[in-house]
Motif scaffolding. Structure first.
Motif, PDB file in Angstrom:
ATOM      1  N   VAL A   1       3.634 -20.498  17.694  1.00 28.68           N
ATOM      2  CA  VAL A   1       2.870 -21.072  16.586  1.00 28.68           C
ATOM      3  C   VAL A   1       1.868 -20.028  16.124  1.00 28.68           C
ATOM      4  N   THR A   2       1.980 -19.610  14.875  1.00 30.88           N
ATOM      5  CA  THR A   2       1.151 -18.528  14.358  1.00 30.88           C
ATOM      6  C   THR A   2       0.175 -19.044  13.311  1.00 30.88           C
ATOM      7  N   VAL A   3      -1.093 -18.744  13.523  1.00 27.20           N
ATOM      8  CA  VAL A   3      -2.141 -19.053  12.549  1.00 27.20           C
ATOM      9  C   VAL A   3      -2.393 -17.784  11.736  1.00 27.20           C
ATOM     10  N   HIS A   4      -2.116 -17.837  10.457  1.00 28.58           N
ATOM     11  CA  HIS A   4      -2.260 -16.676   9.587  1.00 28.58           C
ATOM     12  C   HIS A   4      -3.676 -16.600   9.007  1.00 28.58           C
ATOM     13  N   PRO A   5      -4.101 -15.425   8.558  1.00 26.99           N
ATOM     14  CA  PRO A   5      -5.455 -15.284   7.993  1.00 26.99           C
ATOM     15  C   PRO A   5      -5.639 -16.162   6.757  1.00 26.99           C
ATOM     16  N   PRO A   6      -6.882 -16.520   6.453  1.00 27.69           N
ATOM     17  CA  PRO A   6      -7.150 -17.337   5.265  1.00 27.69           C
ATOM     18  C   PRO A   6      -6.664 -16.656   3.988  1.00 27.69           C
ATOM     19  N   TRP A   7      -6.219 -17.458   3.040  1.00 27.85           N
ATOM     20  CA  TRP A   7      -5.766 -16.941   1.758  1.00 27.85           C
ATOM     21  C   TRP A   7      -6.980 -16.457   0.958  1.00 27.85           C
ATOM     22  N   GLU A   8      -6.861 -15.306   0.377  1.00 26.35           N
ATOM     23  CA  GLU A   8      -7.953 -14.758  -0.425  1.00 26.35           C
ATOM     24  C   GLU A   8      -7.825 -15.215  -1.882  1.00 26.35           C
ATOM     25  N   GLY A   9      -8.973 -15.506  -2.504  1.00 27.03           N
ATOM     26  CA  GLY A   9      -8.978 -15.871  -3.909  1.00 27.03           C
ATOM     27  C   GLY A   9      -8.234 -17.150  -4.218  1.00 27.03           C
ATOM     28  N   TYR A  10      -8.306 -18.110  -3.307  1.00 25.86           N
ATOM     29  CA  TYR A  10      -7.553 -19.358  -3.480  1.00 25.86           C
ATOM     30  C   TYR A  10      -8.463 -20.540  -3.167  1.00 25.86           C
ATOM     31  N   PRO A  11      -8.460 -21.562  -4.025  1.00 26.43           N
ATOM     32  CA  PRO A  11      -7.668 -21.712  -5.254  1.00 26.43           C
ATOM     33  C   PRO A  11      -8.330 -21.029  -6.449  1.00 26.43           C
ATOM     34  N   THR A  12      -7.560 -20.921  -7.545  1.00 21.29           N
ATOM     35  CA  THR A  12      -8.074 -20.380  -8.793  1.00 21.29           C
ATOM     36  C   THR A  12      -8.298 -21.549  -9.757  1.00 21.29           C
ATOM     37  N   GLU A  13      -8.452 -21.238 -11.011  1.00 24.42           N
ATOM     38  CA  GLU A  13      -8.615 -22.282 -12.030  1.00 24.42           C
ATOM     39  C   GLU A  13      -7.274 -22.866 -12.468  1.00 24.42           C
ATOM     40  N   SER A  14      -6.161 -22.249 -12.058  1.00 24.43           N
ATOM     41  CA  SER A  14      -4.840 -22.701 -12.493  1.00 24.43           C
ATOM     42  C   SER A  14      -4.098 -23.371 -11.338  1.00 24.43           C
ATOM     43  N   VAL A  15      -3.973 -24.688 -11.433  1.00 29.60           N
ATOM     44  CA  VAL A  15      -3.233 -25.421 -10.404  1.00 29.60           C
ATOM     45  C   VAL A  15      -1.775 -24.984 -10.376  1.00 29.60           C
ATOM     46  N   GLU A  16      -1.204 -24.735 -11.535  1.00 27.22           N
ATOM     47  CA  GLU A  16       0.209 -24.336 -11.598  1.00 27.22           C
ATOM     48  C   GLU A  16       0.419 -22.988 -10.913  1.00 27.22           C
ATOM     49  N   GLU A  17      -0.442 -22.020 -11.206  1.00 25.04           N
ATOM     50  CA  GLU A  17      -0.295 -20.704 -10.570  1.00 25.04           C
ATOM     51  C   GLU A  17      -0.549 -20.788  -9.073  1.00 25.04           C
ATOM     52  N   ASP A  18      -1.511 -21.599  -8.667  1.00 26.87           N
ATOM     53  CA  ASP A  18      -1.784 -21.763  -7.234  1.00 26.87           C
ATOM     54  C   ASP A  18      -0.588 -22.385  -6.517  1.00 26.87           C
ATOM     55  N   THR A  19       0.078 -23.334  -7.151  1.00 26.02           N
ATOM     56  CA  THR A  19       1.246 -23.971  -6.549  1.00 26.02           C
ATOM     57  C   THR A  19       2.417 -22.999  -6.502  1.00 26.02           C
ATOM     58  N   ALA A  20       2.562 -22.203  -7.544  1.00 25.81           N
ATOM     59  CA  ALA A  20       3.613 -21.179  -7.545  1.00 25.81           C
ATOM     60  C   ALA A  20       3.367 -20.161  -6.438  1.00 25.81           C
ATOM     61  N   ARG A  21       2.098 -19.809  -6.233  1.00 33.98           N
ATOM     62  CA  ARG A  21       1.770 -18.868  -5.152  1.00 33.98           C
ATOM     63  C   ARG A  21       2.156 -19.462  -3.798  1.00 33.98           C
ATOM     64  N   MET A  22       1.904 -20.761  -3.609  1.00 30.38           N
ATOM     65  CA  MET A  22       2.285 -21.410  -2.367  1.00 30.38           C
ATOM     66  C   MET A  22       3.780 -21.236  -2.108  1.00 30.38           C
ATOM     67  N   ASN A  23       4.611 -21.444  -3.136  1.00 29.56           N
ATOM     68  CA  ASN A  23       6.054 -21.287  -2.963  1.00 29.56           C
ATOM     69  C   ASN A  23       6.429 -19.841  -2.655  1.00 29.56           C
ATOM     70  N   ARG A  24       5.743 -18.891  -3.261  1.00 29.44           N
ATOM     71  CA  ARG A  24       6.042 -17.487  -2.963  1.00 29.44           C
ATOM     72  C   ARG A  24       5.705 -17.158  -1.514  1.00 29.44           C
ATOM     73  N   VAL A  25       4.568 -17.653  -1.048  1.00 23.32           N
ATOM     74  CA  VAL A  25       4.189 -17.435   0.346  1.00 23.32           C
ATOM     75  C   VAL A  25       5.231 -18.066   1.263  1.00 23.32           C
ATOM     76  N   LEU A  26       5.648 -19.277   0.919  1.00 20.54           N
ATOM     77  CA  LEU A  26       6.646 -19.977   1.729  1.00 20.54           C
ATOM     78  C   LEU A  26       7.954 -19.202   1.788  1.00 20.54           C
ATOM     79  N   GLU A  27       8.387 -18.660   0.673  1.00 19.74           N
ATOM     80  CA  GLU A  27       9.625 -17.877   0.661  1.00 19.74           C
ATOM     81  C   GLU A  27       9.555 -16.736   1.670  1.00 19.74           C
TER      82      GLU A  27
END
Length: 302
Positions: free
Chosen positions: A245-271
């Protein structure tokens, strides 16, 4: 949380199923994994609809792979899926020292120091229950998770008790809604959040997932903003000795003003996480069930 009344009598099938899982807790891990391997191949052969869903998902996400490679990967996924389910026997019923030995927690554990509001991005890898248990058992902080009640009262009680076995986690029932979850985060309970499934268009945006538009809930950036919380990824990998079980470092600059871009970033991280252990992701779910207006049913004929 509300639990079924103690006098609710499970039927014979339920009693036998739970009894079987408790029996598995007494067996050596290689035996449990061997049994899971057999069960996985059986499920792959018999659960035709889920096999076809997983195959459709895999083809879409890994278009460069041959048909033979796709089918072999889906077969391995069913094995991991079955092994992880049987592992819940020792995870929830095994001796405490054995459970802790098999759960190897690593990474940036300092993110849990103090009482800083925290939302954990915990993707649907097959070992997600092991990840939650590892945190509760090994970190001196009380965690929070959202629980959806099961239709079978006895199964519901068994799962709820298993997930609350260590660390007295704070449980928010799904029906309590967003306000209760935000309140828990603000009160300092790190939230174990699984926001990577298709739950329809409500509170979701269409953003790419492996290049395919996918309805993705916006709960991660919304909860981070409302709870004034840091976001930390937690990934769980099945290994021969148990789970890493790996705990990764906190996300930098998150969240932003764009919910859509933040959600897209989540999917990119997941990929990126999926590419490190692709067969262990939860492919039997209809990840592309909800389509943008005008697009055909992704699973037509499945």
């Amino acid at each position: 949380m509300d639990t079924p009344p103690p006098n609710a009598q499970p039927n014979l099938g339920t009693r036998l199923g739970i009894g079987f899982m408790r029996l598995l807790a007494r067996l050596p891990l290689p035996w449990v994994r061997a049994l899971g391997r057999v069960l996985g191949h059986v499920l792959h052969a018999l659960a035709g609809r889920r096999r076809r869903i997983a195959l459709a998902n895999w083809r879409a996400c890994f278009p460069d792979q041959s048909e033979a490679e796709c089918r072999a990967a889906v077969r391995r996924h069913f094995v991991f899926f079955a092994q992880a389910w049987l592992d819940r026997g020792w995870l929830w019923e095994g001796p405490e020292h054995l459970v802790k030995r098999r759960l190897m927690l690593k990474g940036d554990l300092a993110v849990f120091d103090g009482d800083k509001p925290t939302v954990m991005f915990a993707p649907h890898f097959v070992g997600l229950d092991a990840g939650g248990t590892a945190l509760s058992a090994k970190v001196a902080r009380r965690f929070c998770s959202v629980y959806a009640e099961q239709a079978n009262p006895a199964i519901d009680r068994w799962i709820a008790e298993g997930r609350q076995r260590f660390g007295h986690p704070h449980i928010v029932n799904k029906w309590q809604g967003l306000r209760a979850i935000v309140s828990a985060v603000r009160d300092g309970f790190p939230l174990y959040l699984l926001p990577d499934m298709d739950h329809g268009e409500r509170d979701a945006v269409f953003v790419p997932f492996f290049g395919v538009k996918a309805a993705t809930v916006t709960s991660l950036p919304r909860l981070a903003r409302l709870g004034k919380a840091q976001v930390v990824s937690v990934t769980t990998r099945m290994v021969p000795e148990g789970y890493e079980v790996t705990v990764h470092p906190p996300w930098e600059g998150y969240p932003t003003e764009s919910v859509e871009e933040d959600t897209a970033r989540m999917n990119r991280v997941l990929e990126g996480y999926i590419r490190t252990m692709p067969e262990q992701y939860y492919w039997v779910h209809k990840r592309f069930k909800t389509r943008p207006p005008g697009e055909p049913d992704f699973y037509q004929g499945v």
